[in-house]
Design an enzyme around this catalytic site. Structure first.
Site, PDB file in Angstrom:
ATOM      1  N   ASP A 227      -8.786   6.652   9.825  1.00  0.00           N
ATOM      2  CA  ASP A 227      -8.388   6.181   8.462  1.00  0.00           C
ATOM      3  C   ASP A 227      -9.282   4.763   8.511  1.00  0.00           C
ATOM      4  O   ASP A 227      -9.077   3.842   9.028  1.00  0.00           O
ATOM      5  CB  ASP A 227      -7.062   5.861   8.281  1.00  0.00           C
TER       6      ASP A 227
ATOM      7  N   ASP B  31     -11.677  -5.256   5.809  1.00  0.00           N
ATOM      8  CA  ASP B  31     -10.826  -6.459   5.984  1.00  0.00           C
ATOM      9  C   ASP B  31     -10.842  -7.068   7.210  1.00  0.00           C
ATOM     10  O   ASP B  31     -10.849  -8.224   7.496  1.00  0.00           O
ATOM     11  CB  ASP B  31      -9.477  -6.253   5.399  1.00  0.00           C
TER      12      ASP B  31
ATOM     13  N   GLY C 233     -22.658   0.156  12.057  1.00  0.00           N
ATOM     14  CA  GLY C 233     -22.565  -1.379  12.487  1.00  0.00           C
ATOM     15  C   GLY C 233     -22.820  -2.309  11.063  1.00  0.00           C
ATOM     16  O   GLY C 233     -22.121  -2.000   9.997  1.00  0.00           O
TER      17      GLY C 233
ATOM     18  N   ASP D 265       0.896  -1.258  -0.083  1.00  0.00           N
ATOM     19  CA  ASP D 265      -0.144  -0.021   0.147  1.00  0.00           C
ATOM     20  C   ASP D 265       0.973   1.174   0.113  1.00  0.00           C
ATOM     21  O   ASP D 265       1.599   1.478   0.822  1.00  0.00           O
ATOM     22  CB  ASP D 265      -0.780  -0.102   1.328  1.00  0.00           C
TER      23      ASP D 265
ATOM     24  N   GLY E 170      -3.329  -5.136   1.067  1.00  0.00           N
ATOM     25  CA  GLY E 170      -4.096  -6.215   0.010  1.00  0.00           C
ATOM     26  C   GLY E 170      -5.308  -7.111   0.885  1.00  0.00           C
ATOM     27  O   GLY E 170      -5.132  -7.154   2.018  1.00  0.00           O
ATOM     28  N   LYS E 171      -6.425  -6.940   0.321  1.00  0.00           N
ATOM     29  CA  LYS E 171      -7.693  -7.453   1.298  1.00  0.00           C
ATOM     30  C   LYS E 171      -7.347  -9.034   1.645  1.00  0.00           C
ATOM     31  O   LYS E 171      -7.930  -9.281   2.928  1.00  0.00           O
ATOM     32  CB  LYS E 171      -8.984  -7.291   0.180  1.00  0.00           C
ATOM     33  N   GLY E 172      -6.821  -9.546   0.896  1.00  0.00           N
ATOM     34  CA  GLY E 172      -6.465 -10.997   1.414  1.00  0.00           C
ATOM     35  C   GLY E 172      -5.311 -11.084   2.466  1.00  0.00           C
ATOM     36  O   GLY E 172      -5.776 -11.663   3.828  1.00  0.00           O
ATOM     37  N   ALA E 173      -4.176 -10.447   2.408  1.00  0.00           N
ATOM     38  CA  ALA E 173      -3.263 -10.187   3.433  1.00  0.00           C
ATOM     39  C   ALA E 173      -3.819  -9.518   4.822  1.00  0.00           C
ATOM     40  O   ALA E 173      -3.691 -10.131   5.688  1.00  0.00           O
ATOM     41  CB  ALA E 173      -1.925  -9.752   2.709  1.00  0.00           C
TER      42      ALA E 173
ATOM     43  N   GLY F 172     -20.618   0.777   7.906  1.00  0.00           N
ATOM     44  CA  GLY F 172     -19.830   1.759   8.278  1.00  0.00           C
ATOM     45  C   GLY F 172     -19.987   1.965   9.822  1.00  0.00           C
ATOM     46  O   GLY F 172     -20.062   1.157  10.668  1.00  0.00           O
TER      47      GLY F 172
HETATM   48  O1  RIB Z   1      -9.207  -2.899   1.801  1.00  0.00           O
HETATM   49  C1  RIB Z   1      -8.168  -2.220   1.841  1.00  0.00           C
HETATM   50  C2  RIB Z   1      -7.144  -2.935   0.895  1.00  0.00           C
HETATM   51  O2  RIB Z   1      -7.594  -2.559  -0.468  1.00  0.00           O
HETATM   52  C3  RIB Z   1      -5.646  -1.977   0.938  1.00  0.00           C
HETATM   53  O3  RIB Z   1      -4.773  -2.597   1.668  1.00  0.00           O
HETATM   54  C4  RIB Z   1      -5.285  -2.281  -0.764  1.00  0.00           C
HETATM   55  O4  RIB Z   1      -4.139  -2.918  -0.769  1.00  0.00           O
HETATM   56  C5  RIB Z   1      -6.298  -2.725  -1.321  1.00  0.00           C
HETATM   57  O5  RIB Z   1      -6.273  -3.996  -1.661  1.00  0.00           O
END
Ligand code: RIB
Length: 308
Positions: free
Chosen positions: A253, A259, A232, A15, A41-44, A229
């Protein structure tokens, strides 16, 4: 016997984040803060969120053989995620360009890079990871055919045992095949994703979240969670629809908060919570995640949640 409460199959991105007073319009240039580089990244993010809370979590993903890939592997290992399923090479690591405004809202452009090279063959080669997991969580920053292969394998079961429960957050939103939708338990959407999936449905227009959930359930998923958001979330299955309020928080933020929510939800389902109980916990985790900057570094730990 399962080794993992949660297997996340999805994206891993570096990011690249800039704070701005306001996001630029078309053709416009604005000045922002110094650049910050974070693992994302959404998965990570989902895997890290679950592991920080105490989950036995694993990630199936692909990163590049580069500095960003090493940053992502390191962040997963530090959080306690099993990275045996993280493949390396084939393309540069995915990158997300992120602007965050003073209200905490963000805009994100993703270059998928190695995420786009996570293939159905990679999923078939990782059959033992799927077999060892109670829940598998997916998003849409990897190819849809790869997502569909995971869903097919989960639905087929492992020998005479059921396969892992499937949690899908269709983000960024894309049209979903009926056979994928039918296995989701739950399908997790925010307002934007719900409206996209219901774009040809009258309920997607001015309808309330309860109507979106009903219309989405009619498409086939076993259950639906609509995240709202600061308001809830809403939980719906064939029997009932329940609103779950969020604790009030000051948003700094919102990057990765969804995620964190979904990672926490998948973990709690993996340890046996019913859906409403899991959502009540996940809403608190998502609320905690918006109070700090960044994605993974904003996610609460088990101790942090106990202290809230
Ligand atoms: O949901 C947030 C994520 O979306 C960020 O970390 C970015 O990498 C995008 O995948």
């Amino acid at each position: 016997m399962h080794d993992y409460d949660l297997l996340v199959v999805g994206s891993a991105n570096a990011d690249l984040v800039i704070g701005v007073d306001r996001r630029p319009g078309a053709g416009e240039t604005v000045l922002g803060s110094d650049l910050a580089v974070h693992p994302g990244g959404k998965g990570a993010n989902q895997a890290v969120a679950a592991a920080r809370l105490g989950a036995r979590a694993a990630l199936l993903a692909r990163v590049g053989d580069d500095d960003y890939g090493r940053l992502l592997l390191e962040s997963q290992r530090t959080a306690g995620v099993d990275t045996v399923g993280v493949l390396v090479g084939g393309a540069p690591t995915g990158v997300a360009l992120i602007t965050v405004d003073p209200s905490g809202d963000n805009s994100i452009v993703v270059s998928p890079g190695a995420n786009a090279r996570l293939t159905p063959d990679d999923v078939r080669a990782a059959g033992s990871l799927l077999a060892a997991s109670r829940v598998v969580s997916l998003q849409l920053e990897i190819p849809l055919e790869t997502v569909a292969e995971v869903v097919r394998a989960a639905d087929a079961g492992i020998g005479d045992r059921p396969g892992p429960r499937v949690v899908l957050n269709p983000s960024p939103p894309a049209p979903l095949p009926d056979d994928v939708l039918a296995v989701c338990d739950p399908l997790v959407v925010n307002e934007h994703e719900a409206r996209f999936l219901l774009r040809d449905d009258p309920a997607g227009g001015s309808g309330a979240p309860e109507e979106w959930a009903e219309a989405l359930l009619a498409r086939g998923p076993r259950s639906v969670v609509v995240t709202l958001g600061g308001d809830g979330a809403l939980v719906a299955d064939r029997d009932r629809t329940v609103r779950v309020p969020s604790p009030p928080v000051e948003a700094v933020d919102t990057t990765g908060a969804g995620d964190a929510f979904t990672g926490a939800l998948g973990w709690r389902l993996g340890v046996g919570d019913d859906l409403e109980t899991a959502v009540r916990f996940a809403v608190r985790v998502g609320a905690a995640a918006v109070t700090r900057a960044g994605a993974q570094e904003s996610f609460p730990t088990a101790d942090g949640m106990a202290a809230r």
